[in-house]
Design a protein around this motif. Structure first.
Motif, PDB file in Angstrom:
ATOM      1  N   SER A 160       0.830  -1.206   0.000  1.00 23.05           N
ATOM      2  CA  SER A 160       0.000   0.000   0.000  1.00 23.05           C
ATOM      3  C   SER A 160       0.867   1.260   0.000  1.00 23.05           C
ATOM      4  O   SER A 160       0.513   2.267  -0.611  1.00 23.05           O
ATOM      5  CB  SER A 160      -0.950   0.004   1.205  1.00 23.05           C
ATOM      6  OG  SER A 160      -0.245   0.212   2.408  1.00 23.05           O
ATOM      7  N   CYS A 174      -6.908   1.042  10.555  1.00 22.96           N
ATOM      8  CA  CYS A 174      -8.185   1.543  10.033  1.00 22.96           C
ATOM      9  C   CYS A 174      -8.179   3.075   9.943  1.00 22.96           C
ATOM     10  O   CYS A 174      -8.737   3.646   8.996  1.00 22.96           O
ATOM     11  CB  CYS A 174      -9.348   1.065  10.891  1.00 22.96           C
ATOM     12  SG  CYS A 174      -9.784  -0.663  10.605  1.00 22.96           S
ATOM     13  N   GLY A 179      -5.879   3.809   6.961  1.00 16.94           N
ATOM     14  CA  GLY A 179      -6.533   3.353   5.740  1.00 16.94           C
ATOM     15  C   GLY A 179      -7.741   4.199   5.389  1.00 16.94           C
ATOM     16  O   GLY A 179      -7.955   4.566   4.223  1.00 16.94           O
ATOM     17  N   ILE A 200      -8.529   6.511   1.994  1.00 15.22           N
ATOM     18  CA  ILE A 200      -9.732   6.403   1.161  1.00 15.22           C
ATOM     19  C   ILE A 200     -10.420   7.759   1.026  1.00 15.22           C
ATOM     20  O   ILE A 200     -10.835   8.148  -0.077  1.00 15.22           O
ATOM     21  CB  ILE A 200     -10.691   5.356   1.750  1.00 15.22           C
ATOM     22  CG1 ILE A 200     -10.061   3.962   1.654  1.00 15.22           C
ATOM     23  CG2 ILE A 200     -12.034   5.371   1.020  1.00 15.22           C
ATOM     24  CD1 ILE A 200     -10.861   2.875   2.339  1.00 15.22           C
ATOM     25  N   MET A 222      -6.798   4.805  -2.870  1.00 12.31           N
ATOM     26  CA  MET A 222      -7.950   4.118  -2.306  1.00 12.31           C
ATOM     27  C   MET A 222      -7.654   2.630  -2.094  1.00 12.31           C
ATOM     28  O   MET A 222      -7.987   2.061  -1.055  1.00 12.31           O
ATOM     29  CB  MET A 222      -9.167   4.266  -3.211  1.00 12.31           C
ATOM     30  CG  MET A 222     -10.422   3.587  -2.678  1.00 12.31           C
ATOM     31  SD  MET A 222     -11.859   3.816  -3.749  1.00 12.31           S
ATOM     32  CE  MET A 222     -11.335   2.899  -5.204  1.00 12.31           C
ATOM     33  N   VAL A 223      -6.998   2.006  -3.068  1.00  9.29           N
ATOM     34  CA  VAL A 223      -6.635   0.593  -2.939  1.00  9.29           C
ATOM     35  C   VAL A 223      -5.683   0.394  -1.767  1.00  9.29           C
ATOM     36  O   VAL A 223      -5.817  -0.559  -0.996  1.00  9.29           O
ATOM     37  CB  VAL A 223      -5.995   0.072  -4.249  1.00  9.29           C
ATOM     38  CG1 VAL A 223      -5.456  -1.337  -4.059  1.00  9.29           C
ATOM     39  CG2 VAL A 223      -7.014   0.100  -5.379  1.00  9.29           C
ATOM     40  N   ILE A 244      -7.689   0.460   1.399  1.00  9.20           N
ATOM     41  CA  ILE A 244      -8.451  -0.779   1.570  1.00  9.20           C
ATOM     42  C   ILE A 244      -7.554  -1.898   2.089  1.00  9.20           C
ATOM     43  O   ILE A 244      -7.952  -2.692   2.944  1.00  9.20           O
ATOM     44  CB  ILE A 244      -9.116  -1.188   0.238  1.00  9.20           C
ATOM     45  CG1 ILE A 244     -10.204  -0.174  -0.136  1.00  9.20           C
ATOM     46  CG2 ILE A 244      -9.713  -2.592   0.329  1.00  9.20           C
ATOM     47  CD1 ILE A 244     -10.805  -0.398  -1.510  1.00  9.20           C
ATOM     48  N   ILE A 304      -6.982  -1.387   5.861  1.00  7.92           N
ATOM     49  CA  ILE A 304      -8.161  -1.761   6.639  1.00  7.92           C
ATOM     50  C   ILE A 304      -8.327  -3.278   6.665  1.00  7.92           C
ATOM     51  O   ILE A 304      -8.692  -3.866   7.691  1.00  7.92           O
ATOM     52  CB  ILE A 304      -9.420  -1.084   6.068  1.00  7.92           C
ATOM     53  CG1 ILE A 304      -9.333   0.445   6.279  1.00  7.92           C
ATOM     54  CG2 ILE A 304     -10.688  -1.625   6.722  1.00  7.92           C
ATOM     55  CD1 ILE A 304     -10.455   1.218   5.644  1.00  7.92           C
ATOM     56  N   ALA A 305      -8.051  -3.933   5.534  1.00  6.57           N
ATOM     57  CA  ALA A 305      -8.163  -5.391   5.462  1.00  6.57           C
ATOM     58  C   ALA A 305      -7.164  -6.060   6.406  1.00  6.57           C
ATOM     59  O   ALA A 305      -7.502  -7.036   7.091  1.00  6.57           O
ATOM     60  CB  ALA A 305      -7.934  -5.867   4.026  1.00  6.57           C
TER      61      ALA A 305
END
Length: 205
Positions: free
Chosen positions: A42, A97, A100, A104, A185-186, A189, A192-193
């Motif tokens: 990321s 989170c 992340g 986003i 954005m990816v 994500i 967060i994942a």
């Protein structure tokens, strides 16, 4: 023989076989570096023009924190293990989170954000490093209970994490241009994942 406990699994290290013990330590280091690898991707997505020198600057904090955490755990021993064990996954989940989610939100803003997500900033990279290295702290708790070579373990964990971070950033860097504006954005994500995975791996046990 002696054992090294990690996430309720005892890894048996034969005392008479130094090479076998070293292999087990490397496998442990690899397992601890998975989250760092994913998070580094990321970071690479957000820095498609990152130079090799800056890649090292981003990777070093991941490696250093991951290596220091077992040392801290070894020094503290098991006295605080139960206290921290109740909150460690929530700390990692919250940090990842938050970062992340910020990525986003930034990706949807048309105007230039005042404080864009920047993996090169010290607060950001340290937050990511701590969030992905908490499991290593509990490895240190276990190391305090067994006879193991602390120096080799710490160096191995740091080295493997550094390589994983470098590879992750490289993969993200190569993938980023194909995603265009969606790359931030990816990246968010992914963070967060990873945070969700850490949380679920603890509460569902």
């Amino acid at each position: 023989c002696y054992s090294l406990k990690y996430e309720s699994i005892y890894i048996i290290l034969p005392a008479k076989s130094a090479w076998m013990a070293f292999i087990y330590i490397i496998l442990l280091a690899i397992s601890l570096s998975f989250d760092t690898f994913a998070v580094a991707i990321s970071c690479g997505l957000c820095l498609p023009q990152i130079s090799f020198q800056n890649t090292i600057k981003v990777s070093l904090p991941f490696a250093l924190v991951q290596a220091i955490m077992p040392l801290i755990g070894w020094i503290i021993g098991d006295s605080l293990e139960q206290i921290l064990k109740d909150y460690d996954h929530w700390i990692a989940f919250s940090l990842l989170c938050f970062l992340g989610g910020r990525m986003i939100v930034t990706s949807f803003r048309k105007e230039k954000p005042l404080k864009p997500f920047n993996p090169m900033s010290l607060p950001t990279i340290m937050g990511l490093s701590v969030a992905t290295s908490i499991d290593a702290l509990f490895v240190g708790f276990s190391m305090a209970l067994v006879e193991t070579n602390l120096a080799i373990t710490v160096i191995s964990i740091g080295s493997v994490t550094f390589i994983a971070a470098m590879l992750g950033i490289l993969i993200g860097k190569k993938t980023g241009p194909h995603l265009g504006k969606k790359m931030v954005m990816v990246g968010g994500i992914i963070l967060i994942a990873i945070g969700t995975k850490i949380l679920l791996s603890h509460i569902l046990v």
